[in-house]
Design an enzyme around this catalytic site. Structure first.
Site, short mmCIF file in Angstrom:
data_model
loop_
_atom_site.label_atom_id
_atom_site.label_comp_id
_atom_site.label_asym_id
_atom_site.label_seq_id
_atom_site.Cartn_x
_atom_site.Cartn_y
_atom_site.Cartn_z
N PRO A 10 18.04 -16.23 27.87
CA PRO A 10 17.57 -14.99 28.48
C PRO A 10 16.53 -14.24 27.65
O PRO A 10 16.60 -14.21 26.42
CB PRO A 10 18.85 -14.15 28.61
N ASN A 11 15.59 -13.69 28.38
CA ASN A 11 14.52 -12.82 27.85
C ASN A 11 13.45 -13.56 27.05
O ASN A 11 12.47 -12.95 26.63
CB ASN A 11 15.11 -11.66 27.03
N ARG A 18 7.41 -9.18 24.36
CA ARG A 18 8.72 -8.69 23.94
C ARG A 18 8.76 -8.49 22.41
O ARG A 18 8.69 -9.48 21.66
CB ARG A 18 9.78 -9.72 24.32
N TYR A 23 9.41 -11.18 17.42
CA TYR A 23 9.40 -12.51 18.03
C TYR A 23 8.02 -13.17 18.06
O TYR A 23 7.90 -14.31 18.52
CB TYR A 23 9.95 -12.41 19.47
N ASN A 75 17.29 -22.54 22.12
CA ASN A 75 17.38 -21.14 21.71
C ASN A 75 18.16 -20.42 22.80
O ASN A 75 17.61 -20.11 23.87
CB ASN A 75 15.99 -20.51 21.54
N ALA A 78 20.40 -14.21 23.60
CA ALA A 78 21.60 -13.40 23.34
C ALA A 78 22.90 -14.17 23.64
O ALA A 78 23.96 -13.80 23.11
CB ALA A 78 21.54 -12.12 24.16
N HIS A 81 25.42 -15.36 20.91
CA HIS A 81 26.49 -14.55 20.33
C HIS A 81 27.66 -14.34 21.29
O HIS A 81 28.62 -13.65 20.95
CB HIS A 81 25.91 -13.19 19.91
N ASP A 88 30.81 -24.93 25.49
CA ASP A 88 31.68 -25.96 26.08
C ASP A 88 30.87 -27.01 26.83
O ASP A 88 31.22 -28.20 26.82
CB ASP A 88 32.71 -25.32 27.01
N GLU A 99 19.46 -25.79 16.89
CA GLU A 99 19.43 -24.39 17.34
C GLU A 99 18.24 -23.69 16.68
O GLU A 99 18.06 -23.80 15.46
CB GLU A 99 20.76 -23.72 16.93
N HIS A 101 16.04 -19.99 16.36
CA HIS A 101 15.86 -18.55 16.61
C HIS A 101 14.54 -18.11 16.00
O HIS A 101 14.26 -18.43 14.84
CB HIS A 101 17.01 -17.73 16.02
N LEU A 102 13.77 -17.40 16.78
CA LEU A 102 12.48 -16.91 16.30
C LEU A 102 12.66 -15.91 15.16
O LEU A 102 11.96 -15.95 14.15
CB LEU A 102 11.72 -16.25 17.45
N SER A 103 13.61 -15.01 15.35
CA SER A 103 13.85 -13.98 14.34
C SER A 103 14.93 -14.45 13.36
O SER A 103 15.68 -15.39 13.65
CB SER A 103 14.31 -12.68 15.02
N ARG A 108 19.46 -9.07 10.77
CA ARG A 108 19.47 -8.06 11.82
C ARG A 108 20.88 -7.48 11.97
O ARG A 108 21.68 -7.55 11.05
CB ARG A 108 18.95 -8.70 13.12
N ARG A 112 24.55 -10.16 15.54
CA ARG A 112 23.68 -11.32 15.71
C ARG A 112 23.96 -12.41 14.67
O ARG A 112 23.38 -13.49 14.72
CB ARG A 112 22.21 -10.92 15.63
C1 DQA Z 1 16.92 -14.79 19.44
C2 DQA Z 1 17.90 -13.94 18.64
C3 DQA Z 1 18.96 -13.35 19.57
O1 DQA Z 1 19.85 -12.53 18.81
C4 DQA Z 1 18.32 -12.49 20.64
O2 DQA Z 1 19.31 -12.00 21.52
C5 DQA Z 1 17.26 -13.21 21.37
C6 DQA Z 1 16.30 -14.02 20.60
C7 DQA Z 1 15.76 -15.28 18.57
O3 DQA Z 1 15.10 -16.24 18.97
O4 DQA Z 1 15.50 -14.71 17.50
O5 DQA Z 1 17.11 -13.09 22.58
O6 DQA Z 1 17.60 -15.93 19.94
#
Ligand code: DQA
Length: 150
Positions: A10-11, A18, A23, A75, A78, A81, A88, A99, A101-103, A108, A112
């Protein structure tokens, strides 16, 4: 030649606008384009998918094996978490994944820092921005060639 699934949660469709300080400025399309070219250079095929809906991500994982996917770059956004169902699904199909994660999720908010995926991932790359996807792809290619430590 292997087939890899680049799966974003998501997002991540909002990348580019964003919170660019966190990011980066690249759009998801730009990231997918670069990764597609890189996968080709590495002798593999990349399939990319993004969804804001947990059940669609679960279905993408469930369909991955029948679609010939050998490895995933994930990725979960959210859902990292929160999502036991996505965890599953991955365990259910038994697909290896990295896995991303950009950040730097460890620098943080405390919520997270926990991931439902990190203990079942081959490895993870955090905090390196969009480059993380390309590094994950390179690591996946090494892994698929059978030359990386298990
Ligand atoms: C994220 C980190 C997550 O905590 C956050 O909810 C995201 C982006 C990242 O790529 O840093 O949506 O997965």
């Amino acid at each position: 030649m292997a087939r890899l699934l680049l799966l974003n949660g998501p997002n991540l469709n909002l990348l580019g606008t964003r919170e660019p300080g966190l990011y980066g400025a690249d759009t998801l399309d730009a990231i997918v384009s670069r990764c597609t070219v890189l996968a080709g250079e590495l002798g593999h095929e990349l399939v990319a998918s993004q969804s804001n809906a947990e059940h669609e991500l679960v279905e993408a994982v469930q369909k991955a094996k029948p679609q010939g996917i050998d490895f995933m770059i994930l990725n979960p956004g959210a859902f990292t978490h929160t999502s036991i169902s996505l965890r599953d699904a991955i365990l259910g199909v038994g697909l290896p994944f990295i896995e991303v994660h950009l950040s730097n999720v460890h620098a943080r908010a405390a919520f997270r820092r926990h991931s439902y995926f990190s203990d079942i991932a081959v490895g993870w790359i955090v905090g390196l921005g969009p480059l993380g996807y390309e590094l994950a792809l390179r690591a996946a290619a090494v892994r698929l060639a059978g030359t990386a430590p298990r």
